[in-house]
Write an enzyme that holds these catalytic residues in place. Structure first.
Site, PDB file in Angstrom:
ATOM      1  N   VAL A 313      -0.388  20.135 -44.599  1.00  0.00           N
ATOM      2  CA  VAL A 313      -0.361  20.755 -45.782  1.00  0.00           C
ATOM      3  C   VAL A 313      -1.798  21.248 -46.245  1.00  0.00           C
ATOM      4  CG1 VAL A 313       0.097  20.733 -48.186  1.00  0.00           C
ATOM      5  CG2 VAL A 313       1.764  19.801 -46.860  1.00  0.00           C
ATOM      6  N   GLN A 316      -2.815  24.374 -44.364  1.00  0.00           N
ATOM      7  CA  GLN A 316      -2.484  25.363 -44.904  1.00  0.00           C
ATOM      8  C   GLN A 316      -3.285  25.859 -46.265  1.00  0.00           C
ATOM      9  OE1 GLN A 316      -0.606  27.804 -43.934  1.00  0.00           O
ATOM     10  NE2 GLN A 316      -0.452  28.809 -45.707  1.00  0.00           N
ATOM     11  N   GLU A 317      -3.504  24.925 -47.074  1.00  0.00           N
ATOM     12  CA  GLU A 317      -4.118  24.983 -48.229  1.00  0.00           C
ATOM     13  C   GLU A 317      -5.943  25.572 -48.095  1.00  0.00           C
ATOM     14  OE1 GLU A 317      -3.230  25.230 -50.904  1.00  0.00           O
ATOM     15  OE2 GLU A 317      -1.082  24.593 -50.826  1.00  0.00           O
ATOM     16  N   SER A 318      -6.480  24.665 -47.197  1.00  0.00           N
ATOM     17  CA  SER A 318      -7.859  24.943 -47.216  1.00  0.00           C
ATOM     18  C   SER A 318      -8.432  24.811 -45.898  1.00  0.00           C
ATOM     19  CB  SER A 318      -8.537  23.617 -47.967  1.00  0.00           C
ATOM     20  OG  SER A 318      -8.433  22.504 -47.134  1.00  0.00           O
ATOM     21  N   TYR A 443       4.619  29.905 -46.273  1.00  0.00           N
ATOM     22  CA  TYR A 443       3.947  28.759 -46.390  1.00  0.00           C
ATOM     23  C   TYR A 443       4.793  27.597 -45.826  1.00  0.00           C
ATOM     24  CZ  TYR A 443       1.784  24.948 -48.881  1.00  0.00           C
ATOM     25  OH  TYR A 443       0.943  23.843 -49.483  1.00  0.00           O
TER      26      TYR A 443
END
Length: 487
Positions: A313, A316-318, A443
């Site tokens: 996660v 994927q986010e940053s 996502y």
């Protein structure tokens, strides 16, 4: 049904010439006058099927939801077909698997090549083809034929069938030489190509498809030799009953298309991440993740999630950048909004420890708020979608799924409904209205795939450490046996 089958088996004639056992017995699957032996009766009587296997990504391993793998799926379904439980012995190499089948096992399912020259064994019908493939280290002149291999350090795994193909090729090309080992698996072999210990390796095509994203420094070269066949091994001298039932089961899977679907699901993916993106991800696994993996592990212990899922996660986010900022104002490693950070008592979103801990708690909160009717992986995938698009929009997508006749508790149906939030025809009927519903679908897909790679890397590291624990430094030099030129 099984009791009638057993009565039927007991009524059958017994005793067949040993020659029939040594020849391709799987050809006789459907002949009604073949005699079953005691092995099937023993399995049914004891109520479990004992299988000799190996712990590899293509065969059997422990996944996030428990045991998984292509051949594990076949083993489990075969045991269900017989109405018995499953008992696995997986801590062995191929030669040990075959010896265990001869001595004590009901059958061997361990990426075994059909080899009628093996004494004391008989094989099922072919399950799938095994095509040998030459792979090489990026940067070398691309080989395209056998003559290009002269002078290269080549490795392969003994007992897998690729070594047999190499020996057949050596009969026509006496200069051919290579190294082989029965003490490592494909990932370790490809690792030696990637780090320069070897120039090239011979593996099966499906093994490279599964591993290529983890070894972007390794390129596929050309197919080598003739295809072999994956099959299950059974002991001779204990009758044909279990073999014949396995062939009947495999014929059924082939006939209804399930065997092909399972092969595609477990072995057919080689492009699930864009290749350059995969190389970037692997680079970040080695360069960035070590700075933060202890924080992901701590957050996992507190939240109950797998640390690798939280790390997926975070990527994927940053892309594991603690100072990441989006145009909409979300910030930090886990890209929390100001409002979410305040609710979670995160006072510095750019602090990676606070961000990772807050993101883990937020994901757990979303998962806990979902209806109890959503279970298993569906619950996790919907929580991940809500992390991206918001819980309100997820509920809207569940309602759309229901309106379309789908199951609002099944991710497969909600996944189809989410992109419809971009269409007025559908979002006008919802509470929260328009959303870029295609994004949470991508996502969740990306998080799952990043997790798969992290799980593979973590599992490979564990196997590497276990292998080293069993082998002294002096034994490392003897890991491979060199096969010299034959002339």
């Amino acid at each position: 049904m099984l009791s009638s089958l057993l009565d039927h088996l007991r009524r059958r004639r017994r005793g067949y010439a040993a020659l029939c056992v040594l020849l391709g017995l799987w050809l006789f699957t459907d002949r009604p006058n073949r005699t079953p032996g005691p092995l099937l009766e023993d399995v049914l009587a004891r109520d479990f099927l004992s299988i000799q296997t190996r712990n590899t990504p293509t065969t059997y391993y422990e996944g996030r939801q428990g045991p998984t793998g292509f051949e594990y799926e076949l083993m489990r379904r075969f045991a269900d077909h017989l109405g018995v439980s499953l008992n696995l012995d997986a801590d062995q190499n191929i030669d040990e698997v075959l010896e265990a089948v001869r001595e004590k096992g009901d059958l061997g399912a361990a990426a075994l090549p059909l080899d009628p020259t093996r004494d004391g064994l008989m094989y099922s019908r072919p399950i799938m083809p095994l095509q040998p493939l030459l792979v090489y280290r990026r940067g070398l002149p691309p080989p395209s034929e056998l003559d290009d291999l002269e002078g290269l350090e080549i490795g392969t795994l003994s007992g897998t069938g690729t070594d047999r193909v190499m020996r057949e090729l050596q009969d026509e090309h006496p200069w051919l030489s290579w190294q082989e080992s029965d003490d490592i698996e494909v990932s370790a072999l490809l690792g030696r190509v990637a780090d320069g210990s070897l120039d090239a390796a011979v593996v099966f095509e499906h093994q490279f498809r599964l591993n290529r994203l983890f070894f972007p420094e390794v390129e596929d070269g050309f197919r080598l030799g003739r295809p072999l066949s994956l099959a299950w091994a059974f002991p001779t001298g204990q009758g044909l009953g279990l073999l014949r039932e396995a062939n009947r089961f495999l014929d059924g899977l082939q006939g209804n298309g399930l065997l092909t679907r399972l092969e595609t699901r477990y072995l057919g993916r080689d492009d699930y991440l864009e290749y350059v993106g995969a190389r970037t991800f692997i680079g970040h696994v080695h360069e960035r993740l070590p700075k933060y993996d202890s924080l992901f592990r701590a957050a996992a212990r507190a939240s109950g999630f797998d640390w690798k899922l939280l790390a997926a996660v975070g990527y994927q986010e940053s892309h594991w950048r603690p100072d990441a900022t989006s145009p909409t104002g979300v910030r930090g490693m886990m890209m929390l909004t100001n409002a979410t950070a305040a609710d979670l008592a995160v006072d510095n979103r750019l602090d990676p420890a606070q961000s990772i801990d807050g993101g883990a708690r937020y994901l757990r909160e979303l998962k806990e708020r979902l209806p109890a009717s959503i279970t298993g992986e569906d619950r996790l995938f919907m929580a991940l979608a809500a992390y991206n698009v918001g819980l309100g929009h997820l509920y809207d997508a569940r309602r759309i799924a229901e309106m379309r006749g789908g199951d609002p508790d099944a991710w497969r149906d909600v996944r189809e409904a989410l992109p419809l939030l971009q269409q007025r025809e559908w979002h006008s009927k919802t509470r929260y209205g328009y959303a870029r519903g295609g994004e949470p679908v991508i996502y969740v897909r990306n998080v799952r795939r990043y997790y798969e790679i992290l799980a593979y890397v973590d599992r490979s590291r564990q196997q590497f450490h276990q292998l080293n624990a069993r082998r002294s430094l002096s034994e490392e030099d003897g890991l491979f046996d060199r096969v010299p030129p034959s002339g």
